[in-house]
Design an enzyme around this catalytic site. Structure first.
Site, PDB file in Angstrom:
ATOM      1  N   ARG A  15       0.799  -1.228   0.000  1.00 36.31           N
ATOM      2  CA  ARG A  15       0.000   0.000   0.000  1.00 36.31           C
ATOM      3  C   ARG A  15       0.831   1.276   0.000  1.00 36.31           C
ATOM      4  O   ARG A  15       0.566   2.196  -0.793  1.00 36.31           O
ATOM      5  CB  ARG A  15      -0.949   0.010   1.213  1.00 36.31           C
ATOM      6  CG  ARG A  15      -2.009  -1.061   1.158  1.00 36.31           C
ATOM      7  CD  ARG A  15      -2.688  -1.242   2.492  1.00 36.31           C
ATOM      8  NE  ARG A  15      -1.763  -1.777   3.482  1.00 36.31           N
ATOM      9  CZ  ARG A  15      -2.020  -1.903   4.775  1.00 36.31           C
ATOM     10  NH1 ARG A  15      -3.196  -1.497   5.233  1.00 36.31           N
ATOM     11  NH2 ARG A  15      -1.133  -2.404   5.596  1.00 36.31           N
ATOM     12  N   ASP A 120      -5.630  -4.105   2.913  1.00 41.48           N
ATOM     13  CA  ASP A 120      -4.313  -4.594   2.512  1.00 41.48           C
ATOM     14  C   ASP A 120      -4.442  -5.638   1.397  1.00 41.48           C
ATOM     15  O   ASP A 120      -4.928  -6.749   1.638  1.00 41.48           O
ATOM     16  CB  ASP A 120      -3.627  -5.204   3.736  1.00 41.48           C
ATOM     17  CG  ASP A 120      -2.159  -5.468   3.478  1.00 41.48           C
ATOM     18  OD1 ASP A 120      -1.781  -5.551   2.291  1.00 41.48           O
ATOM     19  OD2 ASP A 120      -1.407  -5.596   4.457  1.00 41.48           O
TER      20      ASP A 120
HETATM   21  P1  4NP Z   1       1.519  -3.678   3.069  1.00 42.05           P
HETATM   22  O1  4NP Z   1       1.098  -5.226   2.982  1.00 42.05           O
HETATM   23  O2  4NP Z   1       1.436  -3.306   4.532  1.00 42.05           O
HETATM   24  O3  4NP Z   1       0.464  -2.979   2.258  1.00 42.05           O
HETATM   25  O4  4NP Z   1       2.894  -3.593   2.495  1.00 42.05           O
HETATM   26  C1  4NP Z   1       1.745  -6.239   3.684  1.00 42.05           C
HETATM   27  C2  4NP Z   1       2.659  -7.037   3.025  1.00 42.05           C
HETATM   28  C3  4NP Z   1       3.274  -8.067   3.704  1.00 42.05           C
HETATM   29  C4  4NP Z   1       2.977  -8.285   5.038  1.00 42.05           C
HETATM   30  C5  4NP Z   1       2.078  -7.476   5.696  1.00 42.05           C
HETATM   31  C6  4NP Z   1       1.458  -6.453   5.022  1.00 42.05           C
HETATM   32  N1  4NP Z   1       3.594  -9.363   5.730  1.00 42.05           N
HETATM   33  O5  4NP Z   1       3.235  -9.586   6.899  1.00 42.05           O
HETATM   34  O6  4NP Z   1       4.462 -10.038   5.171  1.00 42.05           O
END
Ligand code: 4NP
Length: 151
Positions: A15, A120
């Site tokens: 994001r 997410d």
């Molecule tokens: P972001 O999504 O916060 O939008 O980058 C995620 C990507 C990976 C993880 C968590 C959130 N993870 O726990 O690996």
């Protein structure tokens, strides 16, 4: 006036790099960066499916690399933009006593959307829906900055 704006999510691979990529394309006079409240993906480029969805809209995220948010970011930026309430609370918990940099929720700028966070896509797999909401919020944030409103 130069604006230094930091976009923050959890992993800094979906994001917040997408938000940075959309925003920097719309508002070239700002300095931008993004970070994650977690350190799981430090040093990695944005997640492949997120990069692909952005590329389909003409946005190249390939230069971005994940890093973890740190308390010094309060002094480095004029505005910190969180993708969800958990990120916002995590950031606020790291605020140094002498720092007044605002931390805002990105979706507060998405006029016409009732979303109270950017879902997410790492979990929802809806990369296009995520980009749609990010584009709305980014346009709203640009309007806000161009109107000279206080943050
Ligand atoms: P972001 O999504 O916060 O939008 O980058 C995620 C990507 C990976 C993880 C968590 C959130 N993870 O726990 O690996």
């Amino acid at each position: 006036m130069t604006k230094r704006i930091l976009f923050v999510c959890l992993g800094n691979i979906c994001r917040s790099p997408a938000a940075e990529g959309v925003f920097r394309d719309l508002f070239k006079q700002a300095e931008t960066d993004s970070a994650g409240t977690a350190g799981y993906h430090v040093g990695e480029p944005p997640y492949g499916p997120m990069q692909a969805a952005a590329r389909a809209r003409g946005l190249d995220l390939s230069d971005l690399r994940a890093r973890q948010f740190e308390p010094q970011d309060f002094a480095r930026f004029d505005l910190i933009v969180a993708m969800d309430g958990d990120n916002l609370r995590n950031i606020e918990a790291q605020r140094p006593a002498d720092q007044i940099t605002p931390v805002v929720l990105f979706t507060d700028f998405a006029a016409g959307s009732s979303a109270d966070h950017v879902p997410d896509p790492y979990y929802t797999r809806d990369f296009d829906g995520c980009l749609d909401l990010i584009e709305q919020a980014a346009r709203g944030l640009v309007s806000h900055l161009e109107a000279g409103h206080a943050l």
